[in-house]
Write an enzyme that holds these catalytic residues in place. Structure first.
Site, PDB file in Angstrom:
ATOM      1  N   GLY A  49      35.898  31.045  43.095  1.00 14.39           N
ATOM      2  CA  GLY A  49      36.038  30.673  44.208  1.00 14.39           C
ATOM      3  C   GLY A  49      35.111  29.620  44.504  1.00 14.39           C
ATOM      4  N   ASP A  50      33.712  29.638  44.108  1.00 11.79           N
ATOM      5  CA  ASP A  50      32.836  28.557  44.120  1.00 11.79           C
ATOM      6  C   ASP A  50      33.426  27.280  43.472  1.00 11.79           C
ATOM      7  OD1 ASP A  50      30.828  30.507  45.381  1.00 11.79           O
ATOM      8  OD2 ASP A  50      30.536  31.233  43.541  1.00 11.79           O
ATOM      9  N   ARG A  51      33.922  27.427  42.551  1.00  7.87           N
ATOM     10  CA  ARG A  51      34.232  26.115  41.984  1.00  7.87           C
ATOM     11  C   ARG A  51      35.477  25.612  42.730  1.00  7.87           C
ATOM     12  NH1 ARG A  51      33.337  21.995  38.606  1.00  7.87           N
ATOM     13  NH2 ARG A  51      33.051  21.423  40.778  1.00  7.87           N
TER      14      ARG A  51
END
Length: 452
Positions: free
Chosen positions: A250-252
Site C-alpha cells: 500500500g505504501d508503494r
C-alpha cells in the site's frame, strides 16, 4: 520536485530464524534467530521508498523521545526529518518469521495515543511542498487542526495523495485517497467484495469526503479509480506476482501514484503506472529490497522475470526457458509453451527484440512491437516471465537467466544448437518438444493478408 510525506513514523523489525524443534514443556516452536533487521515503517517507509527512487523528500512527523525512537533517524536514508514531539511511545511492529514464513507479529506502543505536537517548521514544510503524500497510521497526527488546514490548502495547489487508516483521521477535501478493500468497507459502511463493491464504495467515499478522486486497491485484482459520480470507473489489472510478501504494498502504491500525478499524468495514467510499480516492487521482494543496494535498472518485464527465477531457484525448483520471436502467437506456440512449462517449476520466455527480429526476418517484421509481444506472452498462464534480448541468438540472455532446461520446439538436433553448448556451462540441458506442422507466423500473416 519537493515531496513532503506527512504521517506517523513507526519502527518495523523483522526477526528471521529457523524452527526445527518444540519446547520440552509445551507444543511451542523454538526459533533459532539468524538475523534481525530494522526498518522505518509507516510514513517512514513511504518516505524511504520515494528517496530511494531519487526524489527530494522531507518527512513531517511526530517523534517520541524513548529509546526506540533513537533507532529511526539513521534508517531514513536521504530523507529530511521535520519532527514535532510525540508524548506517546514509539510504535514497534516486529514480525517473527522462519524461512520467510510469518509465525507471529508483536506490536508495542500501539495503545491510545496522546495528541502530538505540530510545529511551525512542520507547517512550513507542507506549505512549500510541490507534492504531498499523507500516510496516516492512526496515531493522532492527522487529527491536528493546524496540520489539516495546511494539507487542505496544499491540495488547492499541488497533488495530495492520502492513504487513510481505519483508526485514523477523515481525509480533508480535495485529495486523492487510496484505501484498500478492507478499509473501504469500514469507511463506507458497505459490505461486499470485488469490482462491483469497490465501485459502490468509491462513489460513497467520493461524496462523503469531497475527494478529488478515490482509488481502491484490490490486491491481485489491481485497483479501481473514481474521479466523479458520473461515467464509468477505471479498473487497472495487476500483473500476476506469485508468493509475494505484500508488506508495504500500500505504501508503494501511494508513493507511486503520487509521483505520477506530480509529474502531470492524468489520474487514469497515474493509476496504471502505480499498479505496475507495486507489482514490480512485490516481484523484486517487497520491503526486503530496502536492505540491499539499489539494483541496475532493468526493463520491468526483465526485472520481474529474473525475480521469478531467483524465487524458484531459492526454493530448489527447476527453471525452464525457451525463446523466439513470437510475432503472431498461434496454436503451435501455445502447444510448445505448454509442453515447456510442464518440464519444471517456471517458464521464462527469451524474446527477440524488434531490431533482432528485423535482422532475422526482414524489414517488414515484426508485425507487432516487442512491448505488445511481451504483454501477450505475459498474459499466458504457462508463462512466468519474459526477458527481451537484442542479439541475433539468445545465448547471452540464457547466461543471464541460467535455466536448468532450455527448450526448442521443432525438428532440431539439440546438440547442434549454440544454446546447447552454453547451457552446459552450469550443468543445464537443452531439449526439444514435439513440432506441430502447419502452424507458422508466416502462414498466419499470409492468411490475414488474403482476407484484409
Amino acid at each position: 520536485m519537493r515531496t513532503v510525506v506527512v504521517g506517523d513514523l513507526l519502527l518495523d523489525v523483522d526477526v528471521e530464524g529457523e524452527v526445527e524443534r518444540l519446547t520440552p514443556y509445551a507444543p511451542v516452536p523454538v526459533l533459532d534467530v539468524v538475523a534481525e533487521t530494522k526498518r522505518a515503517g509507516g510514513a517512514g517507509l513511504v518516505a524511504t521508498l520515494l528517496a530511494r527512487d531519487g526524489h527530494d523528500v522531507a518527512l513531517v512527523t511526530a517523534l517520541s523521545d524513548d529509546a526506540r525512537a533513537a533507532d529511526l533517524p539513521p534508517l531514513l536514508g536521504g530523507v529530511a526529518l521535520v519532527p514535532g514531539r510525540s508524548p506517546s511511545p514509539t510504535v514497534v511492529k516486529t514480525r517473527i518469521r522462519s524461512r520467510e514464513q510469518p509465525i507471529v507479529r508483536i506490536d508495542e506502543g500501539s495503545g491510545t495515543p496522546l495528541p502530538p505536537e505540530v510545529t511551525p517548521e512542520m507547517l512550513a514544510a507542507v506549505a512549500g511542498a510541490e507534492l504531498v503524500v499523507v500516510a496516516d497510521y492512526g496515531r493522532g497526527l492527522l487529527e491536528q487542526r493546524a496540520l489539516r488546514d495546511a494539507i487542505q490548502e496544499a491540495a488547492t495547489r499541488v497533488p495530495v495523495v492520502w492513504d487513510p487508516h481505519p483508526k485514523g483521521a477523515t481525509p480533508v477535501p480535495g485529495v486523492v485517497v487510496t484505501p484498500n478493500l478492507g478499509e473501504a468497507r469500514g469507511f463506507s459502511g458497505l459490505e461486499g467484495s470485488g469490482v462491483p463493491f469497490a465501485d459502490e464504495a468509491a462513489l460513497r467515499l467520493l461524496a462523503d469526503w469531497g475527494c478529488a478522486a478515490v482509488v481502491i486497491t484490490m490486491g491481485s485484482r489491481g485497483a479501481l479509480l473514481r474521479t466523479s459520480a458520473t461515467g464509468l470507473p477505471l479498473v487497472a489489472a495487476a500483473p500476476e506476482v506469485r508468493d509475494a510478501d505484500v508488506n508495504g504494498a500500500g505504501d508503494r502504491f501511494a508513493s507511486a501514484i503520487a509521483v505520477a500525478l506530480g509529474e502531470g499524468l492524468a489520474p487514469k495514467d497515474a493509476l496504471q503506472r502505480a499498479v505496475a510499480a507495486t507489482a514490480g516492487f512485490l516481484a523484486d521482494g517487497g520491503v526486503a529490497t530496502l536492505e540491499a543496494a539499489p539494483a541496475v535498472p532493468l526493463p520491468s518485464a526483465d526485472r520481474d522475470a529474473l525475480a521469478v527465477v531467483e524465487r524458484v531457484r531459492a526454493a530448489g525448483g527447476t527453471v525452464v526457458a525457451t525463446g523466439g520471436c513470437f510475432d503472431l502467437i498461434h496454436a503451435g506456440h501455445a502447444k510448445t509453451l505448454s509442453a515447456a512449462r510442464a518440464l519444471g517449476d517456471c517458464l521464462i520466455v527469451l524474446l527477440n527484440s524488434d531490431d533482432s527480429v528485423r535482422r532475422l526476418k526482414g524489414p517488414e517484421r515484426p508485425l507487432m512491437p516487442q512491448e505488445d509481444r511481451t504483454d501477450l506472452l505475459s498474459a499466458l498462464e504457462v508463462v512466468d516471465g519474459v526477458v527481451v534480448f537484442t542479439e541475433d541468438t539468445p545465448v547471452e540472455a540464457i547466461r543471464r537467466v541460467r535455466p536448468d532446461i532450455w527448450v526448442k520446439g521443432g525438428d532440431y538436433n539439440a546438440e547442434d544448437l549454440p544454446e546447447a553448448a552454453v547451457i552446459k556451462e552450469w550443468g543445464g540441458r537443452a531439449v526439444t518438444v514435439p513440432f506441430f506442422p502447419g502452424r507458422s507466423t508466416t502462414r498466419l500473416a499470409a492468411a490475414i493478408q488474403r482476407v484484409s
